[in-house]
Design a protein around this motif. Structure first.
Motif, PDB file in Angstrom:
ATOM      1  N   LYS A 119       0.883  -1.052  -0.084  1.00  0.00           N
ATOM      2  CA  LYS A 119       0.019   0.133   0.147  1.00  0.00           C
ATOM      3  C   LYS A 119       0.878   1.349  -0.027  1.00  0.00           C
ATOM      4  O   LYS A 119       1.978   1.491   0.436  1.00  0.00           O
ATOM      5  N   ARG A 185       7.354   1.092  -1.634  1.00  0.00           N
ATOM      6  CA  ARG A 185       5.992   1.561  -1.472  1.00  0.00           C
ATOM      7  C   ARG A 185       5.887   2.841  -2.161  1.00  0.00           C
ATOM      8  O   ARG A 185       6.876   3.800  -2.270  1.00  0.00           O
ATOM      9  N   ARG A 215      -5.273   2.860  -2.495  1.00  0.00           N
ATOM     10  CA  ARG A 215      -5.660   2.460  -1.079  1.00  0.00           C
ATOM     11  C   ARG A 215      -4.515   2.626  -0.293  1.00  0.00           C
ATOM     12  O   ARG A 215      -3.635   1.808  -0.385  1.00  0.00           O
ATOM     13  N   ALA A 216      -4.437   3.649   0.453  1.00  0.00           N
ATOM     14  CA  ALA A 216      -2.990   4.021   1.252  1.00  0.00           C
ATOM     15  C   ALA A 216      -2.889   3.345   2.645  1.00  0.00           C
ATOM     16  O   ALA A 216      -3.935   3.054   3.371  1.00  0.00           O
ATOM     17  N   LEU A 217      -1.518   3.127   3.002  1.00  0.00           N
ATOM     18  CA  LEU A 217      -1.426   2.515   4.096  1.00  0.00           C
ATOM     19  C   LEU A 217      -1.840   3.854   5.411  1.00  0.00           C
ATOM     20  O   LEU A 217      -2.436   3.398   6.302  1.00  0.00           O
ATOM     21  N   SER A 444      -7.729   5.755   2.570  1.00  0.00           N
ATOM     22  CA  SER A 444      -6.474   5.493   3.662  1.00  0.00           C
ATOM     23  C   SER A 444      -7.039   4.794   4.867  1.00  0.00           C
ATOM     24  O   SER A 444      -8.045   4.988   5.301  1.00  0.00           O
ATOM     25  N   ASP A 445      -6.193   3.749   5.073  1.00  0.00           N
ATOM     26  CA  ASP A 445      -6.338   2.839   6.573  1.00  0.00           C
ATOM     27  C   ASP A 445      -6.390   3.842   7.508  1.00  0.00           C
ATOM     28  O   ASP A 445      -7.230   3.738   8.401  1.00  0.00           O
TER      29      ASP A 445
END
Length: 491
Positions: A119, A185, A215-217, A444-445
């Motif tokens: 991610k 990443r 979809r970002a960490l 984003s998570d």
């Protein structure tokens, strides 16, 4: 006599039990689920020319990307000027990253990673600044758009909010690119054009990234700092925003027949409006020890120790005392409830005319456990059957979700901050203002709001105020922080 003795003994037993409970809870008290990032192996920041970086911040502060209340007053050419200057000043970064300029002048940079399954991360800083209040230019030590380098600082509007972060990120990315850094990443840099006027640019950027399947960490944006004189501990704390309050403005309108002021009725539209506004403000939302504010108090109290730790650890007994303490000032109370602030009034266009319509605007900053529906319901209950209308000025922004304080993203953010402030307390924080980062939640998570500047409470007052300036020491810390964070989390 025997009965009295039994009552006394019983009371003493209860007191002994309570004292024992207090002692046990205090001894075992520690903040929950706050990772310290000690398991993260940090990459070193690459070398760079600090004097050149300072000159770059000075140059950026001279570019007048001012967001006015009326967008028609904005000088769009200044945004184009900034984009051209960035491309010329940071060539290595621009070779490594693709640049997308949205039609509204928001920027999206992308540095692809070698591992497509990992991610990406998103880092953010906005381009625009607030205006200087007309008539206050002479109050500045140095002209607000001159980017003066003096007294070990760069002076000017936006040097802290938010061109300090923007140029700090560009300096860090340029240094990494120049030394041949190859991320595993992916890295996105998103720079909104209008954060100070609503953040439509960030909304558009998030929509594009979502359409691209991103979809970002984690996302990192502005929001809080390393506070040197943090209340409770009177020392340094790394305050990382894990959430931000919602934003809503309620319009209260009282309609009336109007007429000549020489023959007023028993109650005019203005008095009806005044009663309604008072009714709403006199029914405030209660202070509640929950959410990021409570997590912050727990972290600070555990470090402070003594009676502070005892009180926070035993809120079953001393909760009212803790609430009274946090409610002692508007700045601390804001983290523990939804705030209500009447800000604007409108009535008759002339002093001797009774208005046919009088209105007030009430600005709310909504706590994470409330919603705009709660705000409207409370306002309606407060005014009761008063002849007023309650409407939203525009659709409210609901409170953000609360991001994790133990996830991989949190650990990266914390570890990079602790490298420069090893003795500071690490704490979650509730951002009471609004940032562009709220738009990144769907992709984003976790979303974090933190700038690695070291400030005192007094120094934070210059943000949006007179004599805004970025010290060279803080700017150095920012560049190092962003470089460490990006190299560690994406390397």
């Amino acid at each position: 006599m025997a009965k009295r003795r039994i009552i006394i003994l019983g009371g003493l037993a209860v007191l002994a039990l309570a004292a024992g409970t207090v002692a046990v809870r205090t001894a075992g008290f520690a903040p929950k689920d706050i990772a310290d990032g000690s398991d993260i192996r940090l990459a070193a920041a690459p070398p760079y020319d600090l004097d050149a970086a300072v000159a770059h911040l000075s140059a950026a502060a001279q570019i007048r990307t001012i967001s006015h209340q009326d967008p028609a007053e904005n000088e769009i050419a200044e945004w184009d000027r900034l984009h051209g200057w960035l491309a010329k000043t940071y060539p290595a970064m621009h070779r490594a990253m693709t640049r997308t300029i949205l039609p509204n002048r928001t920027l999206i940079y992308h540095w692809p990673g070698s591992d497509p399954a990992a991610k990406p991360i998103i880092v953010m800083a906005h381009q625009d600044v607030v205006p200087v209040t007309e008539g206050t230019e002479g109050d500045w030590k140095y002209p607000p758009f001159a980017g003066t380098i003096a007294e070990n600082a760069v002076w000017g509007r936006g040097t802290v909010d938010d061109k300090g972060s923007l140029i700090g990120l560009f300096e860090a990315l340029e240094a990494l690119a120049a030394q041949g850094f190859k991320p595993k990443r992916g890295i996105y840099l998103v720079s909104g054009h209008d954060e100070e006027a609503g953040g439509s640019g960030a909304v558009a950027a998030a929509a594009k990234l979502k359409a691209d399947g991103v979809r970002a960490l984690f996302t990192l944006d502005e929001g809080s700092v390393v506070l040197r004189d943090t209340p409770v501990i009177n020392g340094p704390a790394i305050l990382i925003g894990v959430a931000e309050k919602g934003y809503a403005t309620l319009k209260v309108t009282a309609n009336a027949p109007g007429g000549h002021s020489s023959m007023p009725p028993p109650e005019t539209g203005v008095t009806t409006l005044a009663r309604a506004v008072l009714a709403i403000t006199e029914k405030p939302f209660p202070i509640e020890m929950r959410g990021p504010g409570a997590a912050m108090i727990e972290a600070l109290a555990a470090h402070k120790g003594g009676t502070t730790k005892m009180a926070v650890a035993n809120q079953w007994l001393l909760g009212s005392l803790v609430k009274r303490e946090v409610a002692g000032s508007p700045s601390s109370a804001a983290a523990f409830h939804t705030t209500i602030a009447p800000t604007m009034l409108q009535g008759s266009p002339k002093e001797n005319v009774l208005p046919q319509s009088a209105s007030a605007l009430i600005n709310y900053r909504i706590a994470p456990w409330n919603s705009s529906a709660d705000v409207m319901a409370r306002a309606k209950a407060a005014v009761g059957d008063a002849p007023v209308e309650l409407t939203w000025v525009k659709p409210p922004n609901e409170p953000s979700r609360v991001s994790s304080s133990s996830s991989p993203g949190w650990k990266y953010v914390v570890a990079a901050a602790r490298a420069d402030a090893p003795d500071a307390v690490v704490s979650p924080y509730l951002v009471v203002a609004a940032t562009d980062s709220r738009s990144m939640e769907p992709i984003s998570d976790d979303v974090y709001r933190f700038m690695p500047m070291h400030f005192t409470l007094k120094e934070t007052a210059m943000i949006h105020g007179t004599n805004e300036h970025m010290t060279i020491d803080s700017f150095r810390r920012m560049i190092d922080y962003y470089a460490r964070l990006i190299a560690t989390s994406a390397g």
